[in-house]
Design a protein around this motif. Structure first.
Motif, mmCIF file in Angstrom:
data_model
loop_
_atom_site.group_PDB
_atom_site.id
_atom_site.type_symbol
_atom_site.label_atom_id
_atom_site.label_comp_id
_atom_site.label_asym_id
_atom_site.label_seq_id
_atom_site.Cartn_x
_atom_site.Cartn_y
_atom_site.Cartn_z
ATOM 1 N N ARG A 194 0.806 -1.222 0.000
ATOM 2 C CA ARG A 194 0.000 0.000 0.000
ATOM 3 C C ARG A 194 0.842 1.277 0.000
ATOM 4 N N ILE A 195 2.045 1.207 0.488
ATOM 5 C CA ILE A 195 2.908 2.388 0.522
ATOM 6 C C ILE A 195 3.237 2.859 -0.892
ATOM 7 N N TYR A 196 3.355 1.908 -1.805
ATOM 8 C CA TYR A 196 3.807 2.217 -3.163
ATOM 9 C C TYR A 196 2.672 2.255 -4.185
ATOM 10 N N LEU A 197 1.473 1.914 -3.759
ATOM 11 C CA LEU A 197 0.358 1.841 -4.702
ATOM 12 C C LEU A 197 -0.559 3.048 -4.512
ATOM 13 N N ASP A 198 -0.525 3.952 -5.485
ATOM 14 C CA ASP A 198 -1.359 5.146 -5.401
ATOM 15 C C ASP A 198 -2.807 4.816 -5.758
ATOM 16 N N ILE A 199 -3.687 5.783 -5.617
ATOM 17 C CA ILE A 199 -5.119 5.555 -5.852
ATOM 18 C C ILE A 199 -5.404 5.092 -7.284
ATOM 19 N N PRO A 200 -4.825 5.701 -8.315
ATOM 20 C CA PRO A 200 -5.090 5.200 -9.665
ATOM 21 C C PRO A 200 -4.694 3.737 -9.860
ATOM 22 N N SER A 201 -3.546 3.324 -9.297
ATOM 23 C CA SER A 201 -3.141 1.915 -9.390
ATOM 24 C C SER A 201 -4.159 1.013 -8.693
ATOM 25 N N ARG A 202 -4.665 1.464 -7.550
ATOM 26 C CA ARG A 202 -5.657 0.674 -6.808
ATOM 27 C C ARG A 202 -6.972 0.587 -7.591
ATOM 28 N N ILE A 203 -7.330 1.669 -8.251
ATOM 29 C CA ILE A 203 -8.563 1.674 -9.050
ATOM 30 C C ILE A 203 -8.470 0.688 -10.207
ATOM 31 N N VAL A 204 -7.358 0.712 -10.928
ATOM 32 C CA VAL A 204 -7.201 -0.205 -12.063
ATOM 33 C C VAL A 204 -7.198 -1.650 -11.572
ATOM 34 N N ALA A 205 -6.570 -1.910 -10.436
ATOM 35 C CA ALA A 205 -6.544 -3.270 -9.887
ATOM 36 C C ALA A 205 -7.951 -3.753 -9.537
ATOM 37 N N VAL A 206 -8.735 -2.895 -8.910
ATOM 38 C CA VAL A 206 -10.112 -3.264 -8.553
ATOM 39 C C VAL A 206 -10.955 -3.448 -9.816
ATOM 40 N N ALA A 207 -10.775 -2.569 -10.795
ATOM 41 C CA ALA A 207 -11.536 -2.681 -12.043
ATOM 42 C C ALA A 207 -11.212 -3.988 -12.763
ATOM 43 N N ASP A 208 -9.949 -4.377 -12.768
ATOM 44 C CA ASP A 208 -9.542 -5.633 -13.410
ATOM 45 C C ASP A 208 -10.122 -6.833 -12.671
ATOM 46 N N PHE A 209 -10.043 -6.830 -11.361
ATOM 47 C CA PHE A 209 -10.555 -7.914 -10.528
ATOM 48 C C PHE A 209 -12.063 -8.076 -10.743
ATOM 49 N N PHE A 210 -12.788 -6.970 -10.651
ATOM 50 C CA PHE A 210 -14.238 -6.982 -10.809
ATOM 51 C C PHE A 210 -14.633 -7.476 -12.212
ATOM 52 N N THR A 211 -13.972 -6.958 -13.234
ATOM 53 C CA THR A 211 -14.294 -7.338 -14.616
ATOM 54 C C THR A 211 -14.042 -8.823 -14.843
ATOM 55 N N ALA A 212 -12.913 -9.325 -14.350
ATOM 56 C CA ALA A 212 -12.579 -10.742 -14.536
ATOM 57 C C ALA A 212 -13.629 -11.649 -13.899
ATOM 58 N N LEU A 213 -14.122 -11.259 -12.728
ATOM 59 C CA LEU A 213 -15.121 -12.084 -12.041
ATOM 60 C C LEU A 213 -16.443 -12.134 -12.800
ATOM 61 N N THR A 214 -16.773 -11.072 -13.502
ATOM 62 C CA THR A 214 -18.079 -11.005 -14.177
ATOM 63 C C THR A 214 -18.021 -11.473 -15.628
ATOM 64 N N GLU A 215 -16.868 -12.008 -16.045
ATOM 65 C CA GLU A 215 -16.703 -12.496 -17.418
ATOM 66 C C GLU A 215 -16.717 -14.020 -17.487
ATOM 67 N N VAL A 216 -16.959 -14.516 -18.685
ATOM 68 C CA VAL A 216 -16.814 -15.947 -18.940
ATOM 69 C C VAL A 216 -15.340 -16.313 -18.876
ATOM 70 N N ARG A 217 -15.033 -17.409 -18.236
ATOM 71 C CA ARG A 217 -13.681 -17.943 -18.200
ATOM 72 C C ARG A 217 -13.724 -19.389 -18.700
ATOM 73 N N PRO A 218 -12.606 -19.934 -19.148
ATOM 74 C CA PRO A 218 -12.627 -21.305 -19.689
ATOM 75 C C PRO A 218 -13.168 -22.327 -18.701
ATOM 76 N N TYR A 219 -12.999 -22.046 -17.408
ATOM 77 C CA TYR A 219 -13.366 -23.008 -16.369
ATOM 78 C C TYR A 219 -14.671 -22.673 -15.648
ATOM 79 N N ARG A 220 -15.336 -21.538 -16.039
ATOM 80 C CA ARG A 220 -16.599 -21.174 -15.384
ATOM 81 C C ARG A 220 -17.342 -20.132 -16.215
ATOM 82 N N GLY A 221 -18.616 -19.961 -15.880
ATOM 83 C CA GLY A 221 -19.379 -18.900 -16.502
ATOM 84 C C GLY A 221 -19.187 -17.602 -15.744
#
Length: 406
Positions: A322-349
């Motif tokens: 957290r010391i090195y991760l600014d707010i924009p980096s945290r936002i992109v990380a959350v956006a990526d995590f959220f998007t991946a969970l709501t997408e189709v993956r080879p092993y799940r819907g």
């Protein structure tokens, strides 16, 4: 932000080269032939610029299904990949003229870009036919030009006069067979002095996101969605519109390193082995490596590359905390995590929005992602649900709606 159009197009082709070096070589050599023909015909600087960009991007539609063909071959279905190329550029104002030239590249096509279309069609076919000849093209230049003229008789007469002229120009053939074709493409470029503002560059990054998202059938709109979700999170976080736009660009660029990941890993339906997972994790390092060469990106490069870093240091590849991760980096990380969970993956819907949020809440409890940013997903989940669905539909349209193109 001030970045040249020349550098932007070069950057796009460097990314495509990861998937298919032969495809990029074809488009670059087509551009070399096209610029020589444009000069011979006395085209205006504006026409030359339009033809140059169209030549360097004309076969990007091949990326949609090139991964499924052996040896990265292309030109399997000329009409279909033209339609795909049209869709890849659709909605991007900066490429409106490019799109108009490259789709239905038929000599005599009646519209405002008739000559440009004919030039691109001629040069595309000419470059493709060079494969019939040995590497030392200058030694058989007359045979190449005469053979082409005999095989294709439906181009304007001036084009055949051009063949007679270039058959005697040694430098032309040396340019086509050099080991440093990108240098030649830069030397002959008519767009060296054109610079882009951030709005134009965002359109470039939208195209890059589409290129990355076509790499796997399970990522049809991932980069685009991450960019849109990240911008919305930045908006609800109270950031300026300028920073919102920069964060959106970071989302578009965050997964370019996945072009280096074998398709078999991205589409594997069973659990990855330890070795395979290590190979997959390299993509975020590759993203950092690729973006580092574009100094004009500034902080955007780090925001994109940090998308798998976690506040507790458990992420990768640098294990930043957290010391090195600014707010924009945290936002992109959350956006990526959220998007991946709501997408189709080879092993799940795809997971529902609520199921995705439940998983993210657990990650907040564990201290790996920012709870205040995740709270914004909860507060505005209807808006994010709409973004995810619309972006996914847009990704499907890249390959589904080709029949609707006029």
């Amino acid at each position: 932000m001030d970045i040249s159009l020349q550098l932007s197009i070069k950057f796009i082709n460097e990314l495509i080269k990861v998937v298919s070096p032969e495809l990029v070589k074809h488009m670059e050599r087509t551009a070399i032939v096209a610029m020589e023909l444009c000069e011979y015909l006395g085209l205006s600087k504006e026409q030359q610029k339009n033809v140059y960009i169209a030549a360097l991007l004309h076969d990007i539609g091949e990326l949609i299904d090139i991964r499924s063909r052996e040896h990265g071959d292309f030109h399997s279905n000329n009409e279909l990949h033209q339609r795909y190329s049209y869709n890849m550029l659709n909605g991007l104002e900066i490429f409106d003229k490019t799109k108009a030239i490259l789709y239905t590249r038929r000599p005599g096509y009646e519209d405002n870009y008739r000559l440009e279309k004919a030039i691109l069609s001629f040069c595309d076919r000419f470059e493709y036919d060079l494969r019939l000849y040995p590497e030392n093209l200058a030694t058989c230049s007359e045979d190449i030009c005469n053979g082409f003229a005999q095989r294709y008789a439906d181009f304007p007469v001036e084009f055949y006069d051009f063949l007679k002229v270039i058959s005697q120009r040694e430098y032309f053939w040396f340019r086509l067979q050099t080991d440093n074709i990108p240098r030649v493409v830069k030397v002959i470029s008519p767009i060296k002095v054109i610079h882009l503002d951030i709005d134009d560059f965002q359109q470039i990054c939208t195209l890059i996101a589409r290129i990355v998202d076509t790499h796997s059938g399970f990522t049809a709109a991932h980069s685009m969605t991450v960019g849109l979700v990240a911008r919305e999170l930045a908006y609800y976080s109270g950031m300026t519109s300028h920073d919102q736009q920069r964060i959106e660009i970071a989302g578009y660029l965050h997964d370019i390193g996945k072009l280096y990941v074998p398709i078999r890993l991205l589409e594997k339906k069973s659990a990855l082995s330890r070795k395979e997972y290590s190979m997959l994790k390299e993509h975020s390092y590759k993203t950092a490596e690729i973006l580092s060469v574009v100094a004009e990106l500034g902080d955007i490069a780090a925001w994109a590359a940090n998308h798998h870093e976690r506040l507790d240091g458990s992420g990768y590849p640098y294990h930043l905390n957290r010391i090195y991760l600014d707010i924009p980096s945290r936002i992109v990380a959350v956006a990526d995590f959220f998007t991946a969970l709501t997408e189709v993956r080879p092993y799940r819907g795809p997971l529902s929005i609520q199921d995705a949020l439940d998983i993210m809440d657990k990650a907040v409890e564990d201290g790996s992602i920012d709870g205040e940013i995740v709270a914004l997903l909860h507060q505005h989940k209807d808006a994010f649900y709409s973004i995810v669905n619309q972006a996914r539909e847009g990704g499907r349209a890249l390959v589904r709606d080709v029949a609707s193109i006029p």
